[in-house]
Design an enzyme around this catalytic site. Structure first.
Site, PDB file in Angstrom:
ATOM      1  N   HIS A  64      43.554 -51.154   4.834  1.00 21.42           N
ATOM      2  CA  HIS A  64      44.345 -52.000   5.723  1.00 21.42           C
ATOM      3  C   HIS A  64      43.595 -53.267   6.133  1.00 21.42           C
ATOM      4  O   HIS A  64      44.178 -54.336   6.239  1.00 21.42           O
ATOM      5  CB  HIS A  64      44.734 -51.189   6.959  1.00 21.42           C
ATOM      6  CG  HIS A  64      45.690 -51.897   7.865  1.00 21.42           C
ATOM      7  ND1 HIS A  64      47.041 -51.927   7.641  1.00 21.42           N
ATOM      8  CD2 HIS A  64      45.475 -52.606   8.996  1.00 21.42           C
ATOM      9  CE1 HIS A  64      47.628 -52.611   8.591  1.00 21.42           C
ATOM     10  NE2 HIS A  64      46.705 -53.049   9.434  1.00 21.42           N
TER      11      HIS A  64
ATOM     12  N   HIS B 176      54.500 -52.741   9.949  1.00 19.94           N
ATOM     13  CA  HIS B 176      54.103 -51.678  10.878  1.00 19.94           C
ATOM     14  C   HIS B 176      54.872 -50.426  10.503  1.00 19.94           C
ATOM     15  O   HIS B 176      55.565 -49.817  11.318  1.00 19.94           O
ATOM     16  CB  HIS B 176      54.356 -52.110  12.331  1.00 19.94           C
ATOM     17  CG  HIS B 176      53.165 -51.866  13.202  1.00 19.94           C
ATOM     18  ND1 HIS B 176      53.252 -51.459  14.495  1.00 19.94           N
ATOM     19  CD2 HIS B 176      51.837 -51.967  12.941  1.00 19.94           C
ATOM     20  CE1 HIS B 176      52.041 -51.321  15.005  1.00 19.94           C
ATOM     21  NE2 HIS B 176      51.164 -51.623  14.086  1.00 19.94           N
TER      22      HIS B 176
ATOM     23  N   GLN C 293      46.701 -52.445  22.828  1.00 23.25           N
ATOM     24  CA  GLN C 293      47.394 -53.691  22.523  1.00 23.25           C
ATOM     25  C   GLN C 293      47.122 -54.771  23.569  1.00 23.25           C
ATOM     26  O   GLN C 293      46.540 -54.506  24.613  1.00 23.25           O
ATOM     27  CB  GLN C 293      48.901 -53.414  22.463  1.00 23.25           C
ATOM     28  CG  GLN C 293      49.274 -52.412  21.392  1.00 23.25           C
ATOM     29  CD  GLN C 293      49.166 -53.003  20.011  1.00 23.25           C
ATOM     30  OE1 GLN C 293      49.947 -53.842  19.622  1.00 23.25           O
ATOM     31  NE2 GLN C 293      48.164 -52.572  19.254  1.00 23.25           N
TER      32      GLN C 293
ATOM     33  N   GLY D 221      50.163 -63.507   4.665  1.00 27.22           N
ATOM     34  CA  GLY D 221      50.785 -62.285   4.183  1.00 27.22           C
ATOM     35  C   GLY D 221      50.017 -61.058   4.572  1.00 27.22           C
ATOM     36  O   GLY D 221      49.020 -61.116   5.298  1.00 27.22           O
ATOM     37  N   ASN D 222      50.503 -59.957   4.072  1.00 27.65           N
ATOM     38  CA  ASN D 222      49.978 -58.668   4.484  1.00 27.65           C
ATOM     39  C   ASN D 222      50.306 -57.687   3.373  1.00 27.65           C
ATOM     40  O   ASN D 222      51.339 -57.814   2.717  1.00 27.65           O
ATOM     41  CB  ASN D 222      50.651 -58.305   5.824  1.00 27.65           C
ATOM     42  CG  ASN D 222      50.622 -56.830   6.152  1.00 27.65           C
ATOM     43  OD1 ASN D 222      51.653 -56.186   6.159  1.00 27.65           O
ATOM     44  ND2 ASN D 222      49.457 -56.301   6.419  1.00 27.65           N
TER      45      ASN D 222
END
Lengths: 233, 752
Positions: B53, B99, B319, B543-544
């Site tokens: 990740h 997610h 978070q 991007g991811n």
């Protein structure tokens, strides 16, 4: 000058300021909620939409304790015009400046869409630019927008001409189908007995430009602007 | 170091490293880098930084081939988000991110924190977030679990976005069996920044204070990125719910305002949000970007609970937290701003010239490792890639053997009744689409359009058009072509408003990269994105990658979601996607071919997911975009709607139904192939337009080299579709279509 109170979590504060200043040429200033007093020259107060304090407790329940609110109450009690939009309406109810409460929409969802509301009374600093019975197309966006009150409160609201806006069909008929949240009597906006404090769930500040939400919001905000220019305070 | 024993932490060995998801080889690299056995905290750091990740170890070699430069590009991949100039000193900052796994385990919080994370990526760069979109994919809506997931995800997206005051203006929602064990939640955000006020994640200036601001650190989300996002699902995955973080949009809203206020001063040198892998990842990235080191004192980190260990403090994914480097002597000014918003703020460290990350806790050093080997020299894999054995089988389709559609009108009703093609109003009416007062085209059109205001709320003439797209079935049949088509469609959607596509961001959702057929899909899809992005002049600026979207060995279809951003100036010369007036001529742009492979019709009416996806002619696509831009600007085109899933029949019905009022239309198609292909073929590069000057539009189209034909007229209350001069194939009241289309999702949820 319209003082637009900025609570932590307010979202539509700058949009309201923009609507007043850019679209209506009415002076509007953001006022931080921790200020003890409204600025000098304040001729009207607006509590904007958003999620004050995250609305983690009841909507608007925390904001009534912000330092600025005691001066807003004083201003209202002195007869100055006070407008609450969406979360601001909820704050006005929590503060006791308006009767009743806004509760969870009957369908339990947050809802964002354009609806129609009918202007019930024209003699008011908030509706003077409207025709009586005029239908306005305005957006709503809320999860807790169903107006609720005791039966005797509702009766008193009707008798004293305090219901200024009611959800209706595009043609002006207030029907169950046109009621987007289960508000009693289709109530979209009410004023206090004296007529200087007004709360509404629809967002006139999102309807002040052709091509972006239309112009119907200028009828209400323009009325307020006229009242401010008339020096009511 | 003596810390391990003093803190009573587990002794580190190969077995513990394996439990952390590290390979034997990676563990041996760690021993080489450090020259000793890592502490428990150090092992935790390596495990998250080198997890798929964070490290992109499987995808790097492919991502590097994507075009990321262009005349408008100010910052490409490598930053928190891409930055593209829109002229007059303004720029847009945008990115899309997944997610998926958290949302499958805890839909509401998973989706909410997905939105929160992408917002932070954008405002970290100094931009005010102005528009969000999301790409959501679920299993069949008949499955109660997926009804629950849809409700939860939509509540999560709305609950966070509405509260934080950023409009959700568009997106896509689709449903397919392949997502039954692994849904996709891809969140997009775009922000606006002045070109000279862009902030980067840099820990520059030796001696400068490192400041922590935002929520306190708790025990939530530990190993979210490494254990949740970097491995497959199985029956045990439910037990990973504690690794899902909890979102607090109120704090995020305060954080946005405080950070933007801070960044309008000159107090800050660099700033980074604490996202995946929390404090660890953000400090490493900031130090690595500046070639510096950081000394961090964990005792000063604001903590939500007592007794947290250094390992937990470093890996927590709580978070709404930011890390920044301020100029020496400006600490009080920083503190004042955050305290005004009632946010925690604390100096937690110092920038050093050591090139090392040194972390102390209770007076002891618990981490001391060189920055670069962890941040930059992370593993880089050339994983084996080979097409799936049955790929040839999938692509086989003999159309002659497929029986022709016996009842086109029933087919249209059936298509409009699927939750994938049905109206998405149930979804987007739960989102605030209007806050910040810029929404020109709200959800429901081909692309959203947002008018730009500057940070002092002065309106400009600029509009930003946005769309997200992907057809996973096409990508499964041919990942290269599917990816090309996704880029082309996203660009076409943007062009349908009249805007010029500028740049794109992508969210690459795939299965387990350790399997050669998945790695092949990934390589092919990135090759397709590269080709289309280059030909269409829309570089990939951010991007991811999301791998391991599998449950019990079953992968999702490859889903490279494309988020496209375009510029329209002036914004008020735009087209809508619905038929906006009666009596307009309908002009069809592009060419319809007999392309039913991978189509909705074939899947729904014949139960087949086979064939080759439609071809994409990128040169023709570019000509089409130029025509749309010119036609909308000159007022020749009143409405433009891209033809995609369900072909002309569905697109025409959408044109009739998606406006404020329903509108009838008659379309006559020349009988060049079998009727079901004319109606339901999904040939790319086609747009249904309306015009009051059809002849002129056709002439301009010819000049641009775009096939164009006047095929009908708007008006009345019925939709008629058929060959000219004889009985129409479809002849129906639009209200009847609307009744089915608008209820496709709510009726399955038994909801209002």
């Amino acid at each position: 000058m319209l003082a637009v109170v900025q609570f932590p979590g307010s979202n539509d504060d700058r949009d309201l300021q923009f609507a007043m200043k850019t679209a209506l040429r009415v002076e509007a200033q953001l006022v931080w909620h921790k200020q003890p007093r409204l600025p000098a020259g304040t001729t009207g107060v607006a509590l904007p939409g958003g999620f004050s304090y995250g609305d983690y407790l009841r909507c608007g329940a925390m904001a009534q304790y912000s330092p600025i609110m005691s001066d807003v109450k004083r201003f209202a009690e002195a007869g100055g015009p006070v407008l609450g939009i969406c979360n601001g309406f909820q704050v006005l109810c929590e503060t006791g400046l308006l009767p009743g409460a806004l509760v969870r929409n009957h369908h339990l969802h947050f809802v964002c869409e354009f609806v129609h509301v009918r202007v019930e009374h024209q003699v008011s600093p908030f509706t003077s630019r409207a025709e009586e019975g005029q239908v306005l197309r305005l957006p709503i966006k809320h999860g807790e927008g169903a107006y609720a009150a005791e039966a005797d409160q509702l009766k008193s609201l009707e008798e004293n001409d305090q219901i200024l806006l009611r959800y209706c069909e595009p043609g002006g008929r207030p029907t169950q189908a046109a009621n987007p949240n289960g508000s009693l009597q289709g109530i979209a906006g009410i004023r206090n007995r004296r007529g200087n404090v007004f709360g509404m769930m629809p967002h006139p500040e999102h309807s002040v430009e052709q091509g972006i939400g239309g112009l119907d919001g200028t009828v209400l905000l323009g009325s307020l602007g006229d009242a401010l220019a008339g020096g009511r305070s | 170091m003596s810390s391990a024993t003093a803190l009573d932490e587990p002794a580190v060995d190969l077995e513990l490293a394996r439990q952390h998801g590290l390979t034997d080889e990676e563990y041996s690299d760690i021993l080489t880098i450090l020259g000793r056995t890592p502490t428990f905290s150090e092992l935790g750091i390596f495990s998250v930084m080198w997890a798929e990740h964070c490290s992109y170890k499987s995808s790097k070699v492919h991502l590097e081939r994507l075009p990321s430069d262009g005349e408008h590009v100010l910052h490409g991949p490598g930053e928190n988000a891409g930055v593209v100039s829109i002229g007059d000193g303004l720029a847009v900052v945008f990115k899309i991110e997944s997610h998926n796994h958290p949302s499958f385990i805890e839909p509401r919080q998973g989706a909410a924190t997905g939105v929160g994370g992408i917002l932070r990526d954008v405002f970290t760069m100094g931009a005010r977030p102005i528009a969000s979109m999301d790409s959501l994919r679920f299993g069949p809506l008949e499955d109660p679990r997926h009804q629950y997931l849809l409700r939860g995800v939509v509540e999560g997206v709305g609950g966070y976005g509405n509260s934080v005051g950023v409009a959700t203006v568009g997106g896509e929602t689709s449903f397919h069996e392949c997502y039954r064990g692994n849904i996709l939640v891809n969140a997009f955000n775009l922000g606006l920044v002045e070109e000279d006020k862009i902030f980067l994640a840099k820990a520059a200036g030796v001696g400068n204070p490192v400041i922590y601001a935002g929520s306190k650190t708790g025990r939530d989300g530990i190993h979210g990125a490494s254990l949740l996002a970097s491995s497959e699902f199985d029956e045990e995955s439910e037990s990973k719910r504690p690794t899902v973080q909890v979102g607090d949009p109120f704090t995020e809203k305060c954080l946005i305002e405080a950070c933007l206020e801070l960044m309008s001063t000159d107090c800050v040198v660099g700033i980074q949000d604490m996202g995946a892998a929390g404090l660890t990842c953000s400090s490493f990235e900031m130090a690595s970007n500046a070639g510096t080191g950081i000394d961090l004192d964990l005792d000063r980190v604001p903590q939500r609970e007592v007794g947290m260990t250094p390992y937990e403090l470093l890996l927590s994914e709580s978070q709404e937290r930011m890390l920044m480097v301020a100029r020496t002597g400006r600490e009080d000014q920083v503190r004042e701003i955050f305290e005004r918003w009632d946010l925690d703020v604390q100096v937690v460290g110092t920038v050093t010239d050591t090139g090392r990350m040194r972390v102390s806790f209770g007076g002891q050093t618990v981490v001391d490792i060189p920055v670069d080997p962890v941040a930059r020299s992370s593993p880089r894999l050339e994983r084996p890639a080979a097409p799936a054995a049955d790929l040839g089988e999938r692509q086989k389709l003999d159309l002659a053997s497929v029986s022709p559609e016996e009842d086109p009108q029933a087919a249209l009703f059936a298509l409009l009744d699927t939750p994938g093609l049905g109206s998405k109003e149930w979804v987007y009416r739960q989102y605030d689409q209007l806050v910040q007062g810029g929404t020109v085209i709200a959800p429901g059109g081909d692309a959203a359009l947002v008018r730009v205001k500057t940070e002092d709320w002065a309106p400009t003439s600029k509009g930003i058009a946005l769309a997200v797209d992907c057809n996973p079935r096409w990508c499964w049949l041919d990942p290269y072509l599917g990816a090309v088509a996704a880029v082309a469609e996203a660009a076409r959607n943007v062009a349908c408003t009249g805007a010029r596509p500028l740049a794109l961001t992508n969210c690459l959702n795939f299965g387990n990269p350790e399997k050669p057929e998945i790695m092949w899909e990934f390589a092919e899809a990135t090759r397709g994105i590269r080709e289309a992005a280059m030909k269409l002049g829309t570089p990939v600026v951010s991007g991811n990658v999301s791998f391991y979207n599998e449950t019990s060995g079953r992968s999702i279809y490859p889903t490279p979601t494309i988020g496209m951003v375009g510029l329209l100036d002036p914004w008020d010369r735009h087209a809508v996607s619905h038929f906006s007036a009666a009596g307009l001529d309908i002009v069809l742009l592009g060419e319809t071919r007999e392309e039913l492979g991978g189509s909705e019709w074939l899947a729904l009416r014949r139960g087949l997911e086979v064939g080759n996806p439609p071809q994409v002619d990128l040169a023709a696509e570019l000509r089409l975009h130029a025509l749309l831009e010119e036609g909308v600007r000159s007022g020749l085109i009143a409405s433009a709607h891209d033809i995609s899933d369900g072909g002309i029949a569905v697109a025409a019905a959408e044109c009739c139904m998606s406006g404020p009022r329903v509108m009838g239309a008659v379309l006559e198609l020349s009988e060049t192939s079998r009727p079901d292909a004319l109606l339901f073929s999904e040939s790319t590069g086609r747009v249904i337009t309306t015009s009051s000057r059809a002849a002129e539009l056709c002439a301009r189209a010819q000049a641009h080299g775009v096939p164009a034909k006047r095929v009908g007229r708007t008006g009345g209350s019925r939709l008629r579709l058929g060959p000219g001069g004889s009985e129409p194939w479809i002849d129906v009241e639009v209200e009847e279509l609307y009744a089915v289309w608008s209820r496709a999702i709510p009726r399955r949820l038994e909801d209002l």
